[in-house]
Design an enzyme around this catalytic site. Sequence first.
Site, PDB file in Angstrom:
ATOM      1  N   GLU A   1      38.601 -24.675  42.087  1.00 23.90           N
ATOM      2  CA  GLU A   1      37.925 -23.740  40.597  1.00 23.90           C
ATOM      3  C   GLU A   1      36.806 -24.402  39.818  1.00 23.90           C
ATOM      4  O   GLU A   1      37.261 -24.778  38.763  1.00 23.90           O
ATOM      5  CB  GLU A   1      39.257 -23.609  40.242  1.00 23.90           C
ATOM      6  CG  GLU A   1      40.156 -22.605  40.900  1.00 23.90           C
ATOM      7  CD  GLU A   1      41.155 -22.374  40.035  1.00 23.90           C
ATOM      8  OE1 GLU A   1      41.591 -22.830  38.620  1.00 23.90           O
ATOM      9  OE2 GLU A   1      42.188 -21.273  40.438  1.00 23.90           O
TER      10      GLU A   1
ATOM     11  N   GLU B   1      45.623 -19.769  46.363  1.00 23.96           N
ATOM     12  CA  GLU B   1      46.636 -19.604  45.633  1.00 23.96           C
ATOM     13  C   GLU B   1      46.593 -18.282  44.899  1.00 23.96           C
ATOM     14  O   GLU B   1      45.747 -17.328  44.920  1.00 23.96           O
ATOM     15  CB  GLU B   1      46.258 -20.266  43.994  1.00 23.96           C
ATOM     16  CG  GLU B   1      46.445 -21.842  44.021  1.00 23.96           C
ATOM     17  CD  GLU B   1      45.729 -22.433  42.738  1.00 23.96           C
ATOM     18  OE1 GLU B   1      45.664 -22.000  41.686  1.00 23.96           O
ATOM     19  OE2 GLU B   1      45.208 -23.666  42.656  1.00 23.96           O
TER      20      GLU B   1
ATOM     21  N   ARG C   1      49.228 -27.123  50.572  1.00 20.65           N
ATOM     22  CA  ARG C   1      48.385 -27.636  50.111  1.00 20.65           C
ATOM     23  C   ARG C   1      48.418 -28.490  48.690  1.00 20.65           C
ATOM     24  O   ARG C   1      49.242 -27.870  47.845  1.00 20.65           O
ATOM     25  CB  ARG C   1      47.544 -26.116  49.576  1.00 20.65           C
ATOM     26  CG  ARG C   1      46.254 -26.450  48.847  1.00 20.65           C
ATOM     27  CD  ARG C   1      45.520 -25.294  48.113  1.00 20.65           C
ATOM     28  NE  ARG C   1      44.291 -25.772  47.398  1.00 20.65           N
ATOM     29  CZ  ARG C   1      44.124 -25.148  46.399  1.00 20.65           C
ATOM     30  NH1 ARG C   1      44.974 -24.401  45.648  1.00 20.65           N
ATOM     31  NH2 ARG C   1      43.288 -25.704  45.604  1.00 20.65           N
TER      32      ARG C   1
HETATM   33  C1  FCB Z   1      44.755 -22.162  38.499  1.00 17.98           C
HETATM   34  C2  FCB Z   1      45.116 -23.527  38.994  1.00 17.98           C
HETATM   35  C3  FCB Z   1      46.578 -24.035  39.345  1.00 17.98           C
HETATM   36  C4  FCB Z   1      47.512 -23.331  38.339  1.00 17.98           C
HETATM   37  C5  FCB Z   1      47.228 -21.854  38.361  1.00 17.98           C
HETATM   38  C6  FCB Z   1      48.064 -21.075  37.335  1.00 17.98           C
HETATM   39  O1  FCB Z   1      43.928 -21.830  37.944  1.00 17.98           O
HETATM   40  O2  FCB Z   1      44.114 -23.981  39.984  1.00 17.98           O
HETATM   41  O3  FCB Z   1      46.453 -25.458  38.976  1.00 17.98           O
HETATM   42  O4  FCB Z   1      47.314 -23.787  37.050  1.00 17.98           O
HETATM   43  O5  FCB Z   1      45.808 -21.341  37.776  1.00 17.98           O
END
Ligand code: FCB
Length: 456
Positions: free
Chosen positions: A164, A357, A75
């Site tokens: 996000e 993530e 990704r």
């Molecule tokens: C998330 C972001 C990513 C990275 C992580 C630790 O909020 O999407 O880019 O910074 O945190």
Amino acid sequence: MRQFPHDFVWGVATSSYQIEGAVDEDGRGESIWDRFSATPGKIADGTSGEVACDHYHRWREDVELMRWMGLKAYRFSIAWPRILPLGRGRVNPAGLDFYSRLVDGLLEARIEPVVTLYHWDLPQVLQDQGGWASRDTVGAFVEYADIVSQKLGDRVKRWITHNEPWCISVLGYANGEHAPGIKDWSQALAAAHHTLLSHGQAVPVIRSNVRDAEVGITLNLVPAEPASPSLEDLDACRSFDGGFNRWYLDPLYGRGYPKDVVADHVAAGRLKSDVLPFVREGDLADMATPIDFLGVNYYNRAVLRSDRIPESQNAPRTVHVSDDKTDMDWEVYASGLTRLLVRLHQDYAPGRLYVTENGAAYATGPDADGRVRDTKRVHYLRTHLEASLEAIQQGVPLHGYFAWSLMDNFEWAWGYQKRFGMVYVDYATQKRIPKDSAHLYRAVVAQNGLDVELAA
Ligand code: FCB
């Protein structure tokens, strides 16, 4: 045997501004993160993404690392200012070609490319016209999504519109910790709305360009727990969950904005009345355009204590939050991931879910023998993979997991001080060293399960 479903998607995630560097190359325009990083006092260590991991030049080596790890998917995000240096209008073919080559390289390595269209690097020109607080940015995003999906849609099947929206709107426009560094709640709420609206309007455009497309969005979600059973703490919990999670989930799943949170915003003076000035007819339907999956970014939980009762009275009833924290000061709390996934499945039934993530910042560097023994990250990874498997066993349609991140990179307002990578980056030489966590992940992927051991 703790096995994952046979078609489970194992991946890692990165984003353009955090790894690419090459900010002035091949016709790339300025992004809000170039401008923000160049503003004194905004980035903790005074750095920027100007060079970052130099991935723009070293992407072949990075794809090799992923091939070595046995990953099924990668990704990454597209830098909008590489494609449209002025935000809209003139397309920069060199920008499109870069991602096209990357996609080909991934496919040759049998790694599926998963594209995020917007991971925060808005063209600065669009910010000069109001950025996400302006409704015009919605149309600009849809045009951009159209251009990129036309170019890559023959090879890229999984698309994420935004990364996000809470961070985009609240960190960017309400507390100003992220680019564009604005502190104005009315702009923040408008920005959240326009982000979700642009998502909903881009979905059919991507689908029309991409045969067999799977389109979704990624939210950062934080399960909330009250610090005590007091009514005040329960209400603090409701309010946090509302502002952080439901404000984004509810409109995406056709419920409009949650009324209790609208009331909170009015009470806090963030909105003048319960009429949301930026919502136009048809918007709620657009935002709720059906999607194929929900991407979930999970890092930690929140334990909420009301500020309506004096701390001294509330403290004795407060639950103890563990001291096990990462370098971000975020609590390590793996079961929160299971809880979150189960709740999403029950409350919103997204059909398909991916953890897009999940990861931890620890500074651990190479020992004298060159090996990076990131024991804490290994533990974090194991426990969160167990939590993911637990959710699957409880019936959650979780189809993949993307670790954050492939390699150490530019951690936004923290600069290079926070290392989230499974691969260590020596920024002076750009040398990459797989950490123990990368070895563990490689073994997990190879086994498609968790009964793996690391060499001592
Ligand atoms: C998330 C972001 C990513 C990275 C992580 C630790 O909020 O999407 O880019 O910074 O945190």
